[in-house]
Design an enzyme around this catalytic site. Structure first.
Site, PDB file in Angstrom:
ATOM      1  CG  ASN A 105      10.431  -2.498  -6.629  1.00 57.57           C
ATOM      2  OD1 ASN A 105      10.469  -0.904  -6.675  1.00 57.57           O
ATOM      3  ND2 ASN A 105       9.425  -2.857  -5.509  1.00 57.57           N
TER       4      ASN A 105
ATOM      5  CG  HIS B 203       1.516  -5.257  -6.802  1.00 54.23           C
ATOM      6  ND1 HIS B 203       0.188  -4.596  -6.191  1.00 54.23           N
ATOM      7  CD2 HIS B 203       2.341  -4.918  -6.008  1.00 54.23           C
ATOM      8  CE1 HIS B 203       0.739  -3.616  -5.395  1.00 54.23           C
ATOM      9  NE2 HIS B 203       2.171  -3.891  -5.173  1.00 54.23           N
TER      10      HIS B 203
ATOM     11  CD  GLN C 285       7.077  -5.019  -2.978  1.00 55.66           C
ATOM     12  OE1 GLN C 285       8.332  -4.709  -3.091  1.00 55.66           O
ATOM     13  NE2 GLN C 285       6.417  -4.410  -2.294  1.00 55.66           N
TER      14      GLN C 285
ATOM     15  CG  PHE D  99      -2.854   0.267  16.756  1.00 49.23           C
ATOM     16  CD1 PHE D  99      -1.835   0.855  15.866  1.00 49.23           C
ATOM     17  CD2 PHE D  99      -4.105   0.037  17.088  1.00 49.23           C
ATOM     18  CE1 PHE D  99      -2.431   1.635  15.172  1.00 49.23           C
ATOM     19  CE2 PHE D  99      -4.943   1.030  16.462  1.00 49.23           C
ATOM     20  CZ  PHE D  99      -4.049   1.888  15.522  1.00 49.23           C
TER      21      PHE D  99
END
Length: 347
Positions: free
Chosen positions: A76, A165, A167, A314
């Site tokens: 990254n 993608h 991570q 929420f």
């Protein structure tokens, strides 16, 4: 009055976290006058010359992506963790404690085309994604205690780039969420002599009411204790501790599951369904070869959508100040997902 879990408020226990979730299914009937989200309307181009994840494009640090044709992994450009961070000073004050936070963060592109995701990718390409996950997991797992493979999908989940993608954050420390699971999984195994999640899966398969999808090797269900409206968990039929333990049959059917199950998500509200997801398994590092029979590899999906593509759940005052609460029963959520086709329907 007889208790009805589809209508009456009640608490459900989450054995992975040792916490309770308040289920209020009757609240799903109330009218909505809250925030309405905007849905991305513009079509995603196959290749965007300004997108830093596309093949051949320049990233923020000046590096140029190769013209990759399958997956592509790089460190990254703005990593949250770095391997050479200095350690903070020790403190003997119990109220002011710090510890080192060393690790590495990688970005993994699934495919060179920005307009693809699992539901409209070829199975062969999804299989290559899984193989790359395993390579990264094994390489990083030799160095770090925890390897977190995770994906944020959609603007609503804070994903700033539509290119497919994920991570991979690896750390020398044990992050809170897996550490809590580790303690509860171990305690259950010591008491009942069974892996908690395998015991749980067997009972869910017998009940059937929260099963969303299944194939030869994998089962997707809405957990009994789910917090997010359409939260799901992916479990292997065979006890598997880590991603590195997957055999060829499990990998093959994992690719099928990713394609067909995420199609159900997309079909539910006719949108590119947003979520945060990730895999949890036994810790790695020095423990990589250690047998941990209480750990079962699993993936979790946390989608924010509640009523439609534009109405989200929420985490508000009660959830922040008291405990987690949901407005749709896990059984109804599972039914709605189960009814969706396993092929993505596009208008």
């Amino acid at each position: 009055m007889a208790f009805n879990p589809a209508d009456h408020p009640h608490n459900r226990y989450n054995p992975l976290r040792g916490e309770w979730v308040l289920v209020c299914p009757h609240r799903g009937k109330r009218p909505w006058a809250g925030q309405i989200e905007k849905v991305r309307e513009a079509a995603i181009p196959r290749h965007d010359p300004k997108n830093p994840l596309c093949p051949g494009n320049v990233r923020a640090n000046g590096e140029v992506n190769p013209h990759y044709v399958h997956t592509h992994v790089f460190t990254n450009d703005f990593p949250a963790l770095m391997p050479d961070t200095p350690a903070p000073p020790e403190s003997d004050d119990p109220l002011f404690q710090m510890q080192p936070a060393r690790g590495t963060c990688k970005v993994m592109c699934y495919h060179p085309h920005s307009d693809l995701h699992y539901a409209n990718m070829e199975l062969s390409d999804i299989h290559l994604v899984i193989e790359e996950w395993l390579r990264q997991y094994q390489e990083l797992g030799r160095k770090f205690l925890w390897v977190q493979i995770m994906e944020n999908r959609g603007d609503m989940m804070g994903c700033s780039n539509p290119h497919p993608h994920c991570q991979i954050w690896s750390s020398e420390f044990f992050p809170n969420e897996p550490r809590i699971k580790h303690e509860n999984l171990k305690a259950y195994h010591e008491k009942y002599k069974k892996p908690l999640l395998q015991d749980y899966l067997e009972k869910e398969l017998n009940r059937g009411e929260r099963i969303v999808y299944q194939n030869k090797e994998w089962v997707v269900l809405v957990p009994f204790w789910a917090f997010w409206p359409f939260e799901t968990m992916v479990l292997p039929r065979r006890q598997t501790q880590r991603m590195s333990d997957l055999d060829e049959e499990q990998k093959k059917h994992l690719a099928v599951m990713l394609k067909e199950f995420t199609s159900k998500y997309d079909n539910l509200f006719d949108c590119a369904f947003p979520y945060s997801m990730g895999f949890h398994g036994a810790p790695t590092g020095e423990q990589f070869e250690v047998d941990m029979p209480f750990w079962t590899l699993h993936a979790v999906y946390y989608p924010p959508l509640l009523r439609s593509a534009t109405v989200k759940k929420f985490k508000a005052a009660y959830e922040l100040l008291a405990q987690d609460q949901r407005d749709i029963s896990p059984e109804l959520a599972a039914l709605r997902l189960r009814e969706q086709p396993t092929t993505r329907i596009t208008k």
